[in-house]
Scaffold this motif. Structure first.
Motif, PDB file in Angstrom:
ATOM      1  N   SER A 188      -6.520  -3.115  -9.176  1.00 38.58           N
ATOM      2  CA  SER A 188      -7.361  -1.800 -10.638  1.00 38.58           C
ATOM      3  C   SER A 188      -6.565  -2.158 -11.700  1.00 38.58           C
ATOM      4  CB  SER A 188      -7.328  -0.539 -10.375  1.00 38.58           C
ATOM      5  OG  SER A 188      -7.535   0.405 -10.686  1.00 38.58           O
ATOM      6  N   SER A 189      -7.920  -1.983 -12.595  1.00 33.81           N
ATOM      7  CA  SER A 189      -7.086  -2.184 -13.890  1.00 33.81           C
ATOM      8  C   SER A 189      -7.164  -0.910 -14.828  1.00 33.81           C
ATOM      9  CB  SER A 189      -7.951  -3.032 -15.041  1.00 33.81           C
ATOM     10  OG  SER A 189      -8.796  -2.677 -15.537  1.00 33.81           O
ATOM     11  N   LEU A 190      -7.994   0.164 -13.716  1.00 27.59           N
ATOM     12  CA  LEU A 190      -7.841   1.820 -14.935  1.00 27.59           C
ATOM     13  C   LEU A 190      -6.477   2.282 -14.538  1.00 27.59           C
ATOM     14  CD1 LEU A 190     -11.200   2.411 -13.563  1.00 27.59           C
ATOM     15  CD2 LEU A 190     -10.231   1.333 -15.827  1.00 27.59           C
ATOM     16  N   ASP A 191      -6.174   1.772 -12.955  1.00 28.81           N
ATOM     17  CA  ASP A 191      -4.891   2.669 -12.937  1.00 28.81           C
ATOM     18  C   ASP A 191      -4.270   1.938 -11.302  1.00 28.81           C
ATOM     19  OD1 ASP A 191      -2.635   4.807 -10.963  1.00 28.81           O
ATOM     20  OD2 ASP A 191      -4.193   6.632 -11.856  1.00 28.81           O
ATOM     21  N   PRO A 192      -2.570   1.204 -11.603  1.00 29.00           N
ATOM     22  CA  PRO A 192      -2.298   0.651 -10.208  1.00 29.00           C
ATOM     23  C   PRO A 192      -2.112   1.850  -8.818  1.00 29.00           C
ATOM     24  CG  PRO A 192      -1.106   0.300 -12.233  1.00 29.00           C
ATOM     25  CD  PRO A 192      -2.087   1.913 -12.961  1.00 29.00           C
ATOM     26  N   ALA A 193      -2.634   3.029  -9.237  1.00 31.30           N
ATOM     27  CA  ALA A 193      -2.725   3.642  -8.009  1.00 31.30           C
ATOM     28  C   ALA A 193      -4.037   3.763  -7.393  1.00 31.30           C
ATOM     29  CB  ALA A 193      -1.898   4.953  -7.822  1.00 31.30           C
ATOM     30  N   TRP A 194      -5.065   2.626  -8.028  1.00 34.06           N
ATOM     31  CA  TRP A 194      -6.287   2.807  -7.602  1.00 34.06           C
ATOM     32  C   TRP A 194      -6.238   1.891  -6.041  1.00 34.06           C
ATOM     33  CZ3 TRP A 194      -9.284   5.935 -11.841  1.00 34.06           C
ATOM     34  CH2 TRP A 194      -8.591   6.806 -11.632  1.00 34.06           C
ATOM     35  N   SER A 195      -5.331   0.063  -7.184  1.00 34.58           N
ATOM     36  CA  SER A 195      -5.642  -0.711  -6.355  1.00 34.58           C
ATOM     37  C   SER A 195      -6.193  -0.994  -5.192  1.00 34.58           C
ATOM     38  CB  SER A 195      -4.260  -2.196  -6.598  1.00 34.58           C
ATOM     39  OG  SER A 195      -4.451  -2.177  -7.928  1.00 34.58           O
ATOM     40  N   LEU A 196      -6.598  -2.199  -5.122  1.00 32.70           N
ATOM     41  CA  LEU A 196      -6.956  -2.476  -3.160  1.00 32.70           C
ATOM     42  C   LEU A 196      -5.189  -3.507  -2.573  1.00 32.70           C
ATOM     43  CD1 LEU A 196      -9.835  -0.982  -4.167  1.00 32.70           C
ATOM     44  CD2 LEU A 196     -10.608  -3.098  -1.992  1.00 32.70           C
ATOM     45  N   THR A 197      -4.758  -2.940  -2.074  1.00 33.04           N
ATOM     46  CA  THR A 197      -3.307  -3.888  -1.470  1.00 33.04           C
ATOM     47  C   THR A 197      -4.254  -3.986   0.300  1.00 33.04           C
ATOM     48  OG1 THR A 197      -2.646  -1.973   0.345  1.00 33.04           O
ATOM     49  CG2 THR A 197      -2.026  -2.554  -2.521  1.00 33.04           C
ATOM     50  N   ALA A 198      -3.494  -4.414   0.475  1.00 32.18           N
ATOM     51  CA  ALA A 198      -2.969  -6.044   2.041  1.00 32.18           C
ATOM     52  C   ALA A 198      -3.166  -4.873   2.671  1.00 32.18           C
ATOM     53  CB  ALA A 198      -2.008  -7.041   2.281  1.00 32.18           C
ATOM     54  N   GLU A 199      -2.622  -3.513   2.419  1.00 38.47           N
ATOM     55  CA  GLU A 199      -2.928  -2.452   3.466  1.00 38.47           C
ATOM     56  C   GLU A 199      -4.428  -1.521   3.363  1.00 38.47           C
ATOM     57  OE1 GLU A 199      -0.732  -1.809   5.917  1.00 38.47           O
ATOM     58  OE2 GLU A 199       0.461  -3.904   5.428  1.00 38.47           O
ATOM     59  N   ASN A 200      -4.225  -0.915   2.248  1.00 39.09           N
ATOM     60  CA  ASN A 200      -5.595  -0.105   2.321  1.00 39.09           C
ATOM     61  C   ASN A 200      -6.680  -0.791   1.934  1.00 39.09           C
ATOM     62  OD1 ASN A 200      -5.997  -0.647  -1.038  1.00 39.09           O
ATOM     63  ND2 ASN A 200      -4.955   0.703  -1.219  1.00 39.09           N
ATOM     64  N   ALA A 201      -6.531  -1.948   2.437  1.00 48.12           N
ATOM     65  CA  ALA A 201      -7.789  -2.096   2.565  1.00 48.12           C
ATOM     66  C   ALA A 201      -8.056  -3.205   4.240  1.00 48.12           C
ATOM     67  CB  ALA A 201      -8.046  -3.553   1.677  1.00 48.12           C
ATOM     68  N   SER A 202      -7.273  -3.389   4.743  1.00 46.55           N
ATOM     69  CA  SER A 202      -7.629  -4.069   5.929  1.00 46.55           C
ATOM     70  C   SER A 202      -8.208  -3.209   7.237  1.00 46.55           C
ATOM     71  CB  SER A 202      -6.219  -4.302   6.442  1.00 46.55           C
ATOM     72  OG  SER A 202      -5.227  -2.867   7.063  1.00 46.55           O
ATOM     73  N   SER A 203      -8.679  -3.916   7.856  1.00 49.91           N
ATOM     74  CA  SER A 203      -9.130  -2.988   8.991  1.00 49.91           C
ATOM     75  C   SER A 203      -7.899  -2.796   9.912  1.00 49.91           C
ATOM     76  CB  SER A 203      -9.885  -4.477  10.380  1.00 49.91           C
ATOM     77  OG  SER A 203     -10.653  -4.614   9.424  1.00 49.91           O
ATOM     78  N   MET A 232       6.095 -10.310  10.900  1.00 47.78           N
ATOM     79  CA  MET A 232       5.882  -9.906   9.567  1.00 47.78           C
ATOM     80  C   MET A 232       4.757  -9.054  10.221  1.00 47.78           C
ATOM     81  SD  MET A 232       3.456 -13.465   8.147  1.00 47.78           S
ATOM     82  CE  MET A 232       5.073 -13.964   7.714  1.00 47.78           C
ATOM     83  N   GLU A 233       3.937  -8.590   8.980  1.00 51.17           N
ATOM     84  CA  GLU A 233       2.778  -7.777   9.128  1.00 51.17           C
ATOM     85  C   GLU A 233       1.413  -8.636   9.703  1.00 51.17           C
ATOM     86  OE1 GLU A 233       2.735  -4.481  10.047  1.00 51.17           O
ATOM     87  OE2 GLU A 233       4.780  -4.208   9.391  1.00 51.17           O
ATOM     88  N   LEU A 234       0.719  -7.792  10.347  1.00 48.73           N
ATOM     89  CA  LEU A 234      -0.669  -9.349  10.610  1.00 48.73           C
ATOM     90  C   LEU A 234      -1.368  -9.156   9.238  1.00 48.73           C
ATOM     91  CD1 LEU A 234      -1.326  -7.277  13.937  1.00 48.73           C
ATOM     92  CD2 LEU A 234      -1.060  -9.752  13.354  1.00 48.73           C
ATOM     93  N   THR A 235      -1.322  -7.784   8.410  1.00 48.93           N
ATOM     94  CA  THR A 235      -2.179  -7.976   6.887  1.00 48.93           C
ATOM     95  C   THR A 235      -1.324  -8.745   6.543  1.00 48.93           C
ATOM     96  OG1 THR A 235      -0.421  -5.920   6.381  1.00 48.93           O
ATOM     97  CG2 THR A 235      -2.388  -5.303   7.149  1.00 48.93           C
TER      98      THR A 235
END
Length: 380
Positions: free
Chosen positions: A296-311, A1-4
């Protein structure tokens, strides 16, 4: 399992613990003026002289019973929120930055509510004055109701999505957060916590206060059940998955089972039912949210995910080792504190002289050396 994923689950567990435990604190605080009213003394041979007949305890005695019930727990319960906030900051810094900038005013109001409530609980017994105690009671009620309402609003917006641009920044305003579904979420958490708090009072006290709290829990629970079904149904229909639907359904079943137990006078099972209902409902929201952390309600591609928002992986690895050491310690201490202060609090445990209010609980419970178990405890 990924640490994120591990840290997403851990943050979800922290919020589940926070709402399940702090939820009854909020409920008890909001119910102070409702359940903390003078009792009508019982008539001859124990026959009441009216619908509210009881032991003749004053409203002040009943309030102090209620505050004694949460006295050993309320500040410790808030640690779950502090830990969750710290975990988001360290594990998902982009989530933390977007959340605390976009939700600045609601989170500030929650913080102000917690401060006001804490002051009311800590200082209520410091001055021998009815006016002073009334003011502190107002602070406790307001400081309990505000977070109870706003947490539902906040989580509804987090799960359904808010305006986030390509730079991971919230571009909406405060009023964007107050849509009909978000307000429905706020009313749902408010009524759920009121029900949870009333059942905790019924579980931890005896005499007329216990029976009044249980009866009130049934009325509040009916409202909470209707609101919760409508709210979770709307949220799950928009973003839910099969697992989140199943968990939300389990939450509804636990709430109904808890109310049935309350109707039968089994406060222990009833409180367990609302505890599980709140916990499962919170878990269903995180299941519906994953793998996003802020859609993101504007564009799903702009959503913060567990991957792109992580340390970084190294940061998460170090945090995982620390969490593996200290999380069990926190859980054991929490379990020990609840076991230590598990007995009911009767009106005769409360000193009659108001000027002895220095003994009024903030961090400890009013309890004699060896209180006799009440016959009412059979309902547990």
């Amino acid at each position: 399992m990924e640490l994120t994923t591990v840290w997403f689950i851990l943050i979800a567990v922290l919020f589940v613990g926070y709402f399940c435990l702090e939820g009854f604190d909020y409920g008890v605080g909001m119910l102070l003026p409702v359940l903390g009213r003078d009792e009508q003394p019982a008539g001859p041979a124990g026959v009441g002289t009216g619908a509210g007949a009881g032991d003749g305890h004053t409203g002040e005695t009943r309030k102090r019973q209620m505050l004694s019930a949460i006295g050993p727990f309320w500040d410790g319960n808030e640690v779950w929120l502090l830990t969750a906030g710290g975990a988001i900051f360290a594990a998902f810094p982009h989530w933390y930055a977007t959340l605390f900038s976009g939700f600045y005013l609601p989170l500030l109001l929650i913080l102000v509510g917690l401060i006001v409530r804490g002051v009311g609980l800590e200082y209520r017994g410091k001055v021998d004055s009815p006016v002073w105690r009334t003011r502190m009671d107002t602070m406790i009620v307001a400081g309990s109701a505000l977070p109870a309402l706003l947490w539902g609003v906040a989580f509804t917006n987090i799960v359904l999505g808010v305006p986030i641009d390509a730079d991971m920044e919230y571009v909406g305003g405060f009023w964007n957060l107050l849509g009909p579904t978000a307000l429905l979420g706020g009313l749902t958490t408010l009524t759920l916590f009121l029900t949870h708090g009333a059942l905790f009072v019924a579980l931890k006290t005896d005499g007329q206060l216990r029976h009044d709290a249980r009866a009130l829990a049934l009325r509040l629970g009916a409202v909470a059940a209707v609101l919760a079904v409508a709210w979770l149904g709307i949220v799950m229909s928009r973003t839910g998955s099969t697992p989140s639907w199943l968990v939300a359904g389990a939450a509804a079943v636990c709430l109904v089972a808890g109310l049935r137990a309350a109707a039968g006078g089994r406060e222990g099972r009833a409180f367990t039912g609302t505890f599980l209902a709140i916990g499962l409902a919170t878990a269903s929201l995180f299941l519906a949210l994953f793998p996003d952390v802020m859609p993101s309600s504007l564009d799903p591609a702009w959503s913060l995910t567990a991957e792109n928002a992580s340390s970084t992986a190294k940061t998460l690895g170090i945090m995982t080792v620390v969490a593996a050491i200290f999380t069990p310690i926190m859980l054991l201490y929490t379990a020990w504190s609840y076991w230590t202060f598990r007995k009911r609090i009767s009106g005769h445990h409360i000193p009659t002289e108001v000027h002895h209010a220095a003994a009024e609980p903030t961090g400890s419970s009013v309890e004699p050396a060896e209180p006799a178990e009440s016959a009412d405890t059979a309902g547990r």
